[in-house]
Design a protein around this motif. Structure first.
Motif, short mmCIF file in Angstrom:
data_model
loop_
_atom_site.label_atom_id
_atom_site.label_comp_id
_atom_site.label_asym_id
_atom_site.label_seq_id
_atom_site.Cartn_x
_atom_site.Cartn_y
_atom_site.Cartn_z
N LEU A 1 0.84 -1.20 0.00
CA LEU A 1 0.00 0.00 0.00
C LEU A 1 0.87 1.25 0.00
N THR A 2 0.60 2.15 -0.95
CA THR A 2 1.38 3.38 -1.07
C THR A 2 0.44 4.57 -1.23
N PRO A 3 -0.20 5.02 -0.15
CA PRO A 3 -1.12 6.16 -0.25
C PRO A 3 -0.39 7.45 -0.58
N ALA A 4 -1.12 8.36 -1.23
CA ALA A 4 -0.55 9.66 -1.58
C ALA A 4 -0.43 10.53 -0.34
N HIS A 5 0.64 11.29 -0.28
CA HIS A 5 0.86 12.18 0.86
C HIS A 5 0.98 13.64 0.43
N SER A 6 0.60 13.96 -0.80
CA SER A 6 0.74 15.33 -1.28
C SER A 6 -0.26 16.25 -0.58
N ALA A 7 0.12 17.51 -0.43
CA ALA A 7 -0.72 18.47 0.27
C ALA A 7 -2.03 18.73 -0.45
N ASP A 8 -2.05 18.54 -1.77
CA ASP A 8 -3.27 18.82 -2.53
C ASP A 8 -4.11 17.57 -2.79
N ALA A 9 -3.82 16.47 -2.09
CA ALA A 9 -4.61 15.25 -2.25
C ALA A 9 -6.03 15.51 -1.76
N PRO A 10 -7.06 14.98 -2.43
CA PRO A 10 -8.44 15.21 -2.00
C PRO A 10 -8.68 14.73 -0.57
N ARG A 11 -9.53 15.42 0.14
CA ARG A 11 -9.90 15.02 1.50
C ARG A 11 -10.98 13.95 1.43
N VAL A 12 -10.70 12.82 2.01
CA VAL A 12 -11.63 11.68 1.97
C VAL A 12 -12.42 11.63 3.28
N GLU A 13 -13.73 11.42 3.16
CA GLU A 13 -14.60 11.40 4.33
C GLU A 13 -15.46 10.13 4.36
N THR A 14 -16.01 9.85 5.53
CA THR A 14 -16.97 8.77 5.71
C THR A 14 -18.37 9.36 5.77
N PRO A 15 -19.32 8.89 4.98
CA PRO A 15 -20.68 9.43 5.06
C PRO A 15 -21.24 9.25 6.47
N ALA A 16 -22.01 10.23 6.91
CA ALA A 16 -22.60 10.15 8.25
C ALA A 16 -24.11 10.33 8.23
N THR A 17 -24.63 11.06 7.24
CA THR A 17 -26.06 11.36 7.20
C THR A 17 -26.73 10.66 6.03
N ASP A 18 -28.05 10.59 6.08
CA ASP A 18 -28.79 10.01 4.96
C ASP A 18 -28.52 10.79 3.68
N GLU A 19 -28.40 12.09 3.81
CA GLU A 19 -28.16 12.94 2.64
C GLU A 19 -26.80 12.62 2.01
N GLU A 20 -25.80 12.36 2.81
CA GLU A 20 -24.48 12.04 2.28
C GLU A 20 -24.47 10.67 1.61
N TYR A 21 -25.14 9.71 2.18
CA TYR A 21 -25.23 8.40 1.53
C TYR A 21 -25.99 8.50 0.22
N ALA A 22 -27.07 9.27 0.21
CA ALA A 22 -27.84 9.45 -1.03
C ALA A 22 -27.02 10.18 -2.09
N ALA A 23 -26.23 11.17 -1.67
CA ALA A 23 -25.40 11.91 -2.61
C ALA A 23 -24.33 11.01 -3.22
N LEU A 24 -23.75 10.14 -2.40
CA LEU A 24 -22.75 9.21 -2.92
C LEU A 24 -23.39 8.22 -3.89
N ASP A 25 -24.55 7.69 -3.55
CA ASP A 25 -25.23 6.77 -4.45
C ASP A 25 -25.53 7.43 -5.78
N ALA A 26 -25.96 8.68 -5.75
CA ALA A 26 -26.24 9.41 -6.99
C ALA A 26 -24.97 9.66 -7.79
N ALA A 27 -23.88 9.98 -7.10
CA ALA A 27 -22.61 10.22 -7.79
C ALA A 27 -22.12 8.96 -8.48
N LEU A 28 -22.25 7.82 -7.80
CA LEU A 28 -21.80 6.57 -8.40
C LEU A 28 -22.68 6.18 -9.59
N ALA A 29 -23.98 6.44 -9.49
CA ALA A 29 -24.87 6.15 -10.62
C ALA A 29 -24.44 6.95 -11.85
N GLU A 30 -24.10 8.22 -11.64
CA GLU A 30 -23.64 9.05 -12.75
C GLU A 30 -22.28 8.59 -13.25
#
Length: 255
Positions: A105-134
């Motif tokens: 495993l070699t994760p990126a350590h650059s300062a401009d790497a995207p910030r990764v989050e864990t969904p916590a709300t129904d809205e965030e899970y729905a937004a991720l599902d919609a993004a993956l569908a697209e």
């Protein structure tokens, strides 16, 4: 690794809301969808099914009005593909799978790497599902059921991660199954077209893989859809290990 991946596939299908075992096969079903990608079977490692075994498996799908379909690592059960093809199954695809271990495993350590989050709300899970569908071009439609499946993955010992877009929505993400047989499957890595080329897939993949290793899992595996995505995964630390075979019964061949 083929036997381990195949043993994982068996264990993973046994966790489905409905699991049926017959003649050396395990079929897993999700009652809230008729998608063939979420309703399929896999053989036990080393299975050598008879004609009667295959017929019984087909019946399990027919009685539910579903396409008879399997996904498996053929080298882990060499007698399965010939038996299925003799019954009329055809090849949908052959996919190479890649494997990452804690040592690669070699994760990126650059300062401009995207910030990764864990969904916590129904809205965030729905937004991720919609993004993956697209991201996957409408292969599946976003739905409340899809968002609920993502939440169950996170709450059931797996992991779900996403990256926000500049407006606070979802640019892309993915999920990883709960571990089984000391491995886990990372799947559904997708980025909305407008946000591609910004390192989102790599960041999400590395975060999910690291989350599984933090749980003590010995490896994580995934399949890729093209050379571009393969290069992304290889940069994170994934390496080729084997192939998986997808077989289904064409509609005109159904009894």
């Amino acid at each position: 690794m083929d036997s381990q991946v195949q043993s994982f596939a068996v264990a993973n299908l046994r966790r489905r809301p409905v699991a049926v075992e017959t003649g050396g096969f395990v079929a897993g079903f999700n009652p809230d969808t008729d998608s063939p990608y979420l309703n399929y079977a896999t053989p036990l490692p080393g299975a050598e099914p008879t004609e009667r075994d295959v017929a019984a498996l087909i019946s399990v799908f027919r009685e539910r009005g579903l396409l008879p379909r399997l996904e498996f690592a053929p080298e882990a059960a060499p007698g399965v593909a010939p038996a299925l093809r003799a019954a009329g199954f055809g090849t949908e695809a052959v996919h190479e799978y890649l494997v990452c271990t804690p040592s690669t495993l070699t994760p990126a350590h650059s300062a401009d790497a995207p910030r990764v989050e864990t969904p916590a709300t129904d809205e965030e899970y729905a937004a991720l599902d919609a993004a993956l569908a697209e991201a996957f071009g409408g292969v599946f439609a976003s739905s409340a059921q899809g968002a609920a499946r993502l939440r169950r993955t996170q709450q059931g010992g797996g992991a779900v991660r996403f990256v926000r877009d500049p407006q606070g929505g979802c640019a892309g993400g993915a999920s990883c199954s709960p571990p089984a047989e000391d491995t886990a499957e990372l799947s559904g890595v997708g980025t909305r077209p407008a946000h591609r080329g910004r390192g989102i897939a790599a960041a999400v993949t590395a975060a999910l893989t690291g989350a599984m290793f933090a749980q003590g899992t010995g490896s994580v595996w995934l399949e890729y859809s093209g050379e571009g995505s393969r290069r992304v995964y290889e940069r994170v630390g994934y390496r080729p290990q084997g192939t998986r075979l997808y077989l289904s019964m064409p509609p005109k061949q159904r009894p």
